[in-house]
Design an enzyme around this catalytic site. Structure first.
Site, short mmCIF file in Angstrom:
data_model
loop_
_atom_site.label_atom_id
_atom_site.label_comp_id
_atom_site.label_asym_id
_atom_site.label_seq_id
_atom_site.Cartn_x
_atom_site.Cartn_y
_atom_site.Cartn_z
N GLY A 1 -35.92 -117.48 -11.53
CA GLY A 1 -35.19 -116.21 -11.61
C GLY A 1 -35.67 -115.41 -12.79
N GLY A 2 -35.03 -114.29 -13.03
CA GLY A 2 -35.41 -113.43 -14.14
C GLY A 2 -35.30 -114.16 -15.46
N ASP B 1 -24.05 -108.36 -10.08
CA ASP B 1 -25.28 -108.72 -9.37
C ASP B 1 -24.93 -109.55 -8.14
OD1 ASP B 1 -27.97 -108.63 -8.92
OD2 ASP B 1 -28.50 -110.16 -10.39
N ILE C 1 -36.52 -125.93 -8.54
CA ILE C 1 -35.90 -125.53 -7.27
C ILE C 1 -35.72 -124.03 -7.16
CG2 ILE C 1 -34.70 -127.69 -6.69
CD1 ILE C 1 -32.21 -126.60 -8.10
N LYS D 1 -30.94 -124.62 -15.68
CA LYS D 1 -31.64 -123.34 -15.78
C LYS D 1 -32.25 -123.29 -17.17
CE LYS D 1 -29.58 -118.94 -15.11
NZ LYS D 1 -28.60 -118.18 -14.34
N GLY E 1 -35.66 -117.47 -15.95
CA GLY E 1 -36.61 -118.56 -16.12
C GLY E 1 -36.56 -119.47 -14.91
#
Ligand SMILES: *[C@@H]1O[C@H](CO)[C@@H](O)[C@H](O)[C@H]1NC(C)=O
Ligand SMILES: *[C@@H]1O[C@H](CO)[C@@H](O)[C@H](O)[C@H]1NC(C)=O
Ligand SMILES: *[C@@H]1O[C@H](CO)[C@@H](O)[C@H](O)[C@H]1NC(C)=O
Ligand SMILES: *[C@@H]1O[C@H](CO)[C@@H](O)[C@H](O)[C@H]1NC(C)=O
Length: 861
Positions: free
Chosen positions: A530-531, A644, A527, A549, A533
């Site tokens: 990201g950085g 972030d 889905i 994740k 994985g």
């Protein structure tokens, strides 16, 4: 104050003396002792060994089996002195002096002694300080790991202070324990004080007090080392605010000199006087509010309420007049800070005594309510109310008793435990773990107050329990309820670098379970990427949807961020933070398991989507995210900086409740005490704080900047960076500021919401976003201020949507002309714009006065 100059000097120098204590603790008057050998705590205070003062042969010292992640310091908490039978300490004291006596308790398992079995009393000479005391129940009820009890002992008329620990007779096997003791001489801080609602005075000078609350109103935590020499800790007041109005916080300019005049400087540190909370923009909406704080107290005691004031905006009498109510009784009909103090920047304090009856003043739990209300009758120039600091002391009764009952673990805690249990049995996963609050759209202010109260319990050290329900799951005492099929880790994953404490707080999944949940990491379940994985959708426990994740095993950064995220998230639980359910580390695979956020990221709902969010939904989502960030900044002992903040890190659950995610870059730690951490710059371009970039020093104000970008992104529905646009428009932050300042903001508003935004709401929203983007960090508002302003904006928007709902309030009764009210409101408005500085803000055009007249008279629309 009668402290002679010698003592005064001593007190002012105390912080330095404390550092030398280990050398001459025998001669010094101050005794700061920990069980065992002593050492230095994280605030740099030196603790000596307690054995020298101990008058007991039967005690033992023992190290706690478990180090709670929220313990502020290993010294003094990780070692306890255990008393299986009655034992005492004897301290040499001066018979005519007042003393602090502070007792530190960390209920844990100590060799064969489990603090849950510990019930005991503590006496100091003829005074009873604690009776049938369970540190374990008290901590559980407050949802915190450790507690400090602080007493101010009136002169003892004896050269010896004998502190006796006595296990309770009513509980077989009971024992007593203590982790740290402080005995520190102090000046006489008390005097006679009026009894609220009666013509009598109470002479507090001769009384022993127990500190219940000490709050730096509108400000931040002040550590004992940063107190004005009296080693007191001051806490943020926001958790204690109830009702819709949390007002606005104000900060004096850094240049402001506090004019102590006759008042000794040790009474309160400058930081207390330099920040305050006021009602703020007083309009027909807010002028009917009280600014109210609520405190849980033990019944059948007298309490001393000490209020600190220092006005740094006004300089004349009758500019700001308000009433002070304590438990619904008028303590002060017309408080005029300048009238009392005589001038700008001059601090004062006021004492009031009140008796709290068995059933409190209203019903149910005994509470003490402090309320401030603008006082219109004396026709002050401005309608507002303010407060800089508050202390609440319990006064010893006529028998010298200060002990109250153990608090009851709150209904909220019990409910949370039950929910966890039913959740395990049921396949219906909706809403339970995921924050629960169905219809999460928060009523203005009220939900905020409740959440925050619950959240802040970890920082509180004082008895009293909340009974309000909340979606927040407490951190203590329920880690054993997680997981049915999985093992609770703590023994395995040896080399991972994840602390045992963090592991203990979340569930450990086997790789087989993860593979089963994701159909062996089937690509169709991906889905997001990201950085770190890929992120997979998965199903665990026969029906519960989760997001998994999976780290890219080759990335070193991945390992660190994986660990950071577990460490961070395992300690944090909040309705507006994505919850970590567990993790898996096996065969070089690292996975994190989270709540599944059915509606994905905020970003995908504001642009390039079929059904863009309404303006009200956007506001509510921003408010939710702001609450999550506010919790990170202030809810834990150390400030946590997200680093972030962006629209792809704000996720939405099926009820559109916003949750902040992705803590891989977050920073925290004791070194945050310096107010900043130096780091390599990380974060996402387009959202990056330029000051952080320049100075490589991270503060929570960097998150404020990024959040400002998010606000403009939500308003304009364009990415933070869009390289395909003309140069001056590439960066949203720069372009939005440019438009805002040129008055062309309308041009960049998302067409799908344009025209549906109440102009007042838009102004409030855009002003807030603009302030977040201030170039210098110190000029940016705190997350708490941002939150209040957004809530205010939502209120303004709702006024538009439900027509005249507020128009009946507070107008007819007003004997002041609309014109003068408008002027007042303008003045208030400037005042709120000028957080931190006293000169500027005359460039606001007449356009805003028109807007404010609309607030004053919403009927006019
Ligand atoms: C403010 O508090 C006082 C005392 O509790 C109460 O009498 C008054 O009605 C309150 N005012 C509002 C507007 O709630
Ligand atoms: C507070 O005081 C007002 C008037 O003094 C009274 O009408 C009201 O009932 C009181 N509220 C409570 C909860 O006692
Ligand atoms: C001691 O405290 C416990 C827990 O709060 C309570 O259940 C018990 O009744 C108390 N015992 C006495 C004698 O007060
Ligand atoms: C005390 O305050 C100073 C300045 O605000 C800060 O740098 C320092 O870290 C604080 N110390 C503690 C122990 O909180």
């Amino acid at each position: 104050m009668h402290a002679n100059t010698h003592n005064f000097f001593f007190l002012v120098c105390l912080p330095f003396l404390l550092n030398a204590l280990h050398v001459w603790s025998g001669e010094s008057d101050s005794l700061v002792l920990s069980s065992g050998n002593g050492g230095t705590d994280t605030d740099g205070r030196k603790w000596g060994a307690d054995s020298k003062y101990l008058d007991a042969k039967n005690s033992i010292t023992s190290t706690a089996a478990f180090q709670d992640p929220s313990l502020s310091s290993v010294i003094p908490y990780m070692t306890a002195r255990i008393f299986p039978s009655e034992a005492s300490y004897k301290f040499p004291v001066k018979s005519t002096k007042r003393y602090w006596l502070r007792l530190h308790f960390y209920p844990s398992a100590y060799s064969n002694f489990n603090a849950a079995d510990s019930y005991f009393s503590v006496t100091a000479n003829t005074l009873t300080l604690l009776k049938n005391f369970s540190a374990s129940i008290t901590c559980q009820a407050l949802s915190q790991a450790y507690i400090v009890r602080e007493y101010s002992l009136a002169p003892l008329e004896s050269e010896t202070l004998t502190v006796v620990f006595k296990p309770s007779n009513n509980h077989p096997g009971a024992f007593a324990f203590v982790n740290g003791i402080e005995v520190i001489p102090m000046p006489e801080l008390f005097d006679a004080a009026p009894m609220v609602g009666s013509p009598t005075e109470v002479d507090v000078k001769s009384l022993t007090t127990e500190t219940m609350y000490r709050l730096n109103v509108g400000g931040q935590y002040i550590s004992p080392a940063n107190d004005s020499g009296l080693t007191r800790a001051w806490y943020d007041d926001l958790p204690y605010i109830i009702g819709a109005a949390s007002g606005t916080t104000n900060h004096a300019s850094p240049k402001l000199q506090i004019q102590y005049q006759d008042m000794p400087k040790y009474i309160a540190p400058e930081d207390v006087y330099k920040s305050s909370r006021s009602l703020g923009v007083v309009t027909s909406i807010t002028q009917n509010f009280n600014l109210t704080w609520q405190f849980q107290v033990d019944p059948k005691f007298m309490y001393l309420v000490r209020l600190y004031f220092c006005d740094y905006y006004y300089s004349k009498e009758n500019q700001l007049v308000f009433s002070i109510f304590i438990n619904n009784q008028t303590a002060e009909p017309t408080a005029d800070v300048i009238g009392w103090s005589g001038g700008k920047g001059v601090p004062i304090y006021k004492d009031y005594v009140i008796y709290v009856k068995e059933d409190g003043w209203g019903n149910q739990t005994p509470t003490l309510l402090l309320a401030l209300h603008p006082q219109g009758e004396s026709k002050p120039e401005f309608l507002d109310a303010m407060l800089n600091g508050v202390e609440l002391f319990k006064l010893g009764d006529s028998t010298g008793n200060l002990a109250g009952p153990n608090p009851q673990p709150s209904a909220m805690l019990i409910k949370a435990e039950q929910e966890k249990k039913t959740f395990k049995k049921s396949d219906d996963t909706k809403g339970k773990v995921i924050g629960g609050a169905a219809g999460g759209a928060a009523a203005f202010g009220i939900v905020a107050a409740i959440c925050v109260v619950v959240l802040y319990q970890r920082k509180r050290r004082i008895p009293g329990s909340e009974s309000q329900t909340s979606s927040w799951l407490p951190l203590y005492g329920n880690s054993h309820t997680t997981g049915t099929k999985s093992t609770i880790s703590g023994k395995s994953t040896a080399s991972s670098g994840i602390s045992a404490a963090a592991q203990g707080l979340c569930r450990h999944f086997s790789l087989a379970e993860i593979k089963q949940a994701t159909k062996s990491f089937d690509e169709s379940n991906v889905i997001g990427v990201g950085g770190f994985g890929k992120v997979y959708k998965g199903v665990i426990d026969a029906g519960m949807k989760v997001a998994i994740k999976r780290s890219n095993p080759s990335s070193e950064q991945g390992v660190n961020e994986f660990q950071t995220e577990i460490e961070m998230l395992s300690k944090l639980r909040h309705k507006h933070l994505v919850s970590l359910i567990g993790f898996c580390e096996e065969d070089g695979e690292m996975c994190l398991v989270y709540d599944y956020m059915a509606r994905g990221t905020l970003r995908e709902h504001i642009y390039k989507c079929k059904q863009p969010l309404s303006w009200k939904q956007r506001l509510e989502i921003c408010i939710g995210a702001a609450r999550g960030l506010h919790y990170l900044h202030t809810g834990a002992r150390y400030t946590i900086i997200h680093r972030d903040v962006k629209t792809t890190n704000i996720l939405l659950d099926e009820n559109w409740v916003a949750k902040v995610s992705d803590f891989g870059l977050s920073k925290t730690g004791p070194n945050m005490n310096n107010g900043h951490v130096s780091t390599v710059v990380k974060g996402s371009f387009g959202y990056l704080d330029p000051e952080y970039f320049r100075r490589q020093q991270l503060t929570e104000k960097s998150d404020i900047y990024s959040f400002g970008v998010v606000l403009f992104e939500v308003l304009s529905a364009r990415p933070a960076l869009n390289p395909s646009l003309p140069k001056e428009q590439v960066s949203l932050a720069d372009w939005a500021l440019h438009c805002k300042r040129k008055g062309t903001l309308d041009d960049i508003i998302d067409p799908t919401v344009k025209g549906k935004i109440n102009p007042e709401c838009l102004k409030k929203f855009a002003d807030t976003a603009e302030k977040c983007l201030a170039d210098a960090g110190f000029e940016r508002p705190s997350m708490g201020d941002v939150l209040w302003n957004l809530e205010f904006a939502l209120q303004l928007q709702e006024n538009l949507q439900d027509g005249s709902s507020h128009s009946s309030q507070g107008q007819e009764s007003d004997d002041t002309s609309e014109e003068s009210l408008r002027n007042r409101n303008m003045a208030m408005h400037y005042r709120n714009l000028n957080i931190g500085s006293e000169h500027e803000g005359s460039d606001e055009s007449s356009e805003s006065s028109a807007i404010f007249s609309q607030i004053v008279n919403p009927k006019g629309r």
